[in-house]
Design an enzyme around this catalytic site. Structure first.
Site, mmCIF file in Angstrom:
data_model
loop_
_atom_site.group_PDB
_atom_site.id
_atom_site.type_symbol
_atom_site.label_atom_id
_atom_site.label_comp_id
_atom_site.label_asym_id
_atom_site.label_seq_id
_atom_site.Cartn_x
_atom_site.Cartn_y
_atom_site.Cartn_z
ATOM 1 N N ASP A 9 0.756 -1.724 -0.001
ATOM 2 C CA ASP A 9 -0.080 0.272 -0.267
ATOM 3 C C ASP A 9 0.775 1.125 0.224
ATOM 4 O O ASP A 9 1.877 1.510 1.007
ATOM 5 C CB ASP A 9 -0.594 0.255 0.943
ATOM 6 C CG ASP A 9 -2.467 0.557 1.076
ATOM 7 O OD1 ASP A 9 -1.599 2.136 0.662
ATOM 8 O OD2 ASP A 9 -3.358 0.497 1.538
ATOM 9 N N CYS A 49 -7.203 4.217 -2.366
ATOM 10 C CA CYS A 49 -6.541 2.275 -2.242
ATOM 11 C C CYS A 49 -8.224 1.919 -3.164
ATOM 12 O O CYS A 49 -7.681 1.327 -3.547
ATOM 13 C CB CYS A 49 -6.690 2.014 -0.604
ATOM 14 S SG CYS A 49 -4.846 2.991 0.375
ATOM 15 N N ASP A 318 -0.917 -1.089 -4.305
ATOM 16 C CA ASP A 318 -2.236 -0.067 -5.172
ATOM 17 C C ASP A 318 -2.224 1.244 -5.809
ATOM 18 O O ASP A 318 -2.603 1.177 -6.910
ATOM 19 C CB ASP A 318 -3.274 0.018 -4.494
ATOM 20 C CG ASP A 318 -3.027 0.862 -2.757
ATOM 21 O OD1 ASP A 318 -1.606 1.084 -2.482
ATOM 22 O OD2 ASP A 318 -4.221 0.854 -1.715
ATOM 23 N N HIS A 319 -1.120 1.998 -5.315
ATOM 24 C CA HIS A 319 -0.926 3.250 -5.726
ATOM 25 C C HIS A 319 0.908 3.534 -5.407
ATOM 26 O O HIS A 319 1.279 3.121 -4.546
ATOM 27 C CB HIS A 319 -2.039 4.082 -5.453
ATOM 28 C CG HIS A 319 -2.076 4.427 -3.937
ATOM 29 N ND1 HIS A 319 -1.048 4.586 -2.924
ATOM 30 C CD2 HIS A 319 -3.373 4.144 -3.501
ATOM 31 C CE1 HIS A 319 -2.284 4.816 -2.013
ATOM 32 N NE2 HIS A 319 -3.084 4.073 -1.652
#
Length: 520
Positions: A9, A49, A318-319
């Site tokens: 994450d 997220c 996720d990013h």
């Protein structure tokens, strides 16, 4: 074949020593890359997220799944990775969280899930929950209570005795009270290994969703002091906050709402000369290395259980994380750092010659679901906007492939009208979309001026050329590419079907596979 999908994450793309980072050490992910394929130009589809994971787990661009913010319901009519792997006999397990919100239209108003932001992927517990959500996972907190931590309800509370160093280095330096072996990453790894052990020789599907290096930027010992603030790379930022604010009407809004945890001073010197900002970077790097250590423990455990060789392994995030560039922290910006993430695929079927491959072609989160389904022999549904990366992972190159990536960010507020009033716009006008090639980047705002960057000459996006008359032809070209993308990738589940004379006529499957955008 087993499947292991690992997501971090807020893991920034270049923070791998395999990618040549000057400071960060990630030996275990480096070894995974040596045994697989590393995609250097991999981009998420959106932030934060929830929307990003919706794209990852449905194979859809945000413009199609429309889960635009954390807490925005994901339409129940879509299938997803978990549902599809069940169609060929896998039970999909998740250790961690998927950050999806269920479609309330199919739930009773009194059902707790109808108002809860973070649930497992929708559709009837396709992902059998291994634990709950992120840092608030109650099972981890109760584990800390059982271990005797007096502040178990505050797992990121920092240790006493670091006042002098924290005064000089800032609020991110002091380590957490919780020991590394009891931290959230270690707890997630413990549960993942338990899941692998219980399956024995039977095939399994496991999504391990790590919370780190997501804030708070507080690391455990010894990771908190692994990197010196003097060694971190310089920030890519304009000379002052005012200069950043002047880039675009979006920037004052963004800079006033920075995701900083702990808070860092904004009224000090330039980040390059700010010890507290540099230490925050160093602490983030420590969180990355701590996560790498736990992933190494997971992979070593799989090898000890003779499960590694038969497992398809996908690692991504996720990013990304701005990490102080453009004076920004977090991920809710139009800049590359917000969505450019690592991606490593280790195929059990790749030849020895194909291992260690580095792919510089563009790849996206929407490719992950088709890739996994391709490997296990499941149908790839028409809703998927991406394509399988299997050929790349096995040493080949597809005959046609995209030369562009896209992502989006929706900055509306549902809970109040503060953003509407700030911009004088409706909530449905508060969004941006990005079209990026290897040389140019165009950011289209629904109702604000665009941004345009020559990323070949200006990779850090410091000079907005959208208003430069000499660039008008390039801006128009990129705007046309974005329009073509949106037209070609509109939802198409039913567009290849015609009902005629009592029959369903379906277009041939090969005619429905999107080839990626060819240059205009």
């Amino acid at each position: 074949m087993n499947v292991l999908l690992i997501t971090a994450d807020q893991f920034r793309s270049e923070c791998l020593s395999a990618a040549g980072h000057a400071v960060v050490k990630t030996p275990h992910l480096d070894r995974l890359a040596e045994d697989g394929t590393r995609f250097t130009q991999h981009f998420g589809q959106c932030s934060p997220c929830g929307p990003s994971r919706a794209s990852l787990l449905t194979g859809m661009y945000q413009m199609n799944h429309r889960s635009v913010q954390n807490g925005t319901p994901l339409e129940a009519g879509f299938t997803n990775l978990a549902q599809m792997v069940r169609t060929i006999g896998y039970t999909p397990w998740v250790i961690g969280y998927t950050d999806t919100s269920l479609d309330p239209r199919g739930l009773h108003p009194s059902d707790p899930r109808a108002g809860r932001y973070s649930e497992m992927l929708p559709g009837g517990a396709q992902f059998s929950p291994g634990s709950e959500e992120g840092s608030t996972d109650p099972s981890w907190l109760f584990h800390l209570q059982d271990l005797g931590y007096p502040n178990w309800k505050k797992p990121f509370r920092q240790k006493d005795g670091f006042a002098a160093e924290s005064l000089a280095r800032g609020p991110t330096f002091a380590p957490a009270e919780v020991k590394a072996e009891h931290g959230l990453s270690a707890f997630t790894t413990d549960r993942a290994l338990r899941c692998v052990r219980q399956y024995g020789d039977a095939p399994w599907f496991l999504h391990v969703s790590y919370h780190r290096p997501h804030p708070p930027l507080i690391a455990t010992e010894p990771w908190h002091a692994m990197y010196d603030l003097e060694d971190v790379p310089d920030f890519q930022a304009l000379s002052s906050l005012d200069d950043e604010r002047a880039i675009h009407p979006f920037m004052p809004f963004r800079l006033a709402r920075l995701e900083m945890n702990p808070r860092l001073p904004l009224d000090g010197p330039h980040p390059n000369n700010n010890a507290q900002w540099r230490q925050a970077r160093a602490t983030y790097y420590g969180l990355v290395s701590e996560l790498d250590d736990q992933i190494g423990r997971l992979l070593a455990g799989m090898k000890a259980l003779n499960a590694y060789d038969d497992t398809l392994i996908v690692f991504t995030s996720d990013h990304g994380e701005m990490l102080g560039d453009h004076w920004c922290w977090g991920k809710e910006t139009p800049f590359d750092q917000a969505v450019h993430v690592p991606c490593i695929i280790r195929s059990p079927q790749a030849s020895k010659a194909a291992r260690g491959r580095v792919v510089d072609d563009f790849s996206e989160h929407v490719d992950i679901m088709p890739t996994v389904l391709d490997y296990i022999g499941a149908q790839i549904p028409l809703q998927c906007d991406g394509r399988s990366l299997r050929e790349f992972a096995e040493g080949a190159t597809p005959s046609t492939w995209r030369d562009v990536v896209h992502w989006e960010y929706d900055f509306r507020s549902i809970t109040d009208d503060s953003v509407d009033k700030h911009f004088g716009l409706s909530i449905d006008e508060l969004g941006l979309a990005v079209t990026r090639t290897k040389t140019q980047k165009y950011v289209h705002f629904s109702a604000l001026p665009p941004l345009f960057y020559d990323v070949a000459k200006d990779p850090h996006e410091l000079v907005n050329l959208a208003g430069d008359a000499s660039q008008a032809e390039h801006v128009l070209h990129m705007a046309q590419r974005m329009l073509s993308w949106r037209m070609a990738f509109n939802r198409r589940e039913l567009t290849g079907i015609r009902l005629h004379k009592g029959q369903q006529i379906h277009a041939a499957a090969e005619r429905r596979i999107l080839k990626g955008q060819a240059p205009l």
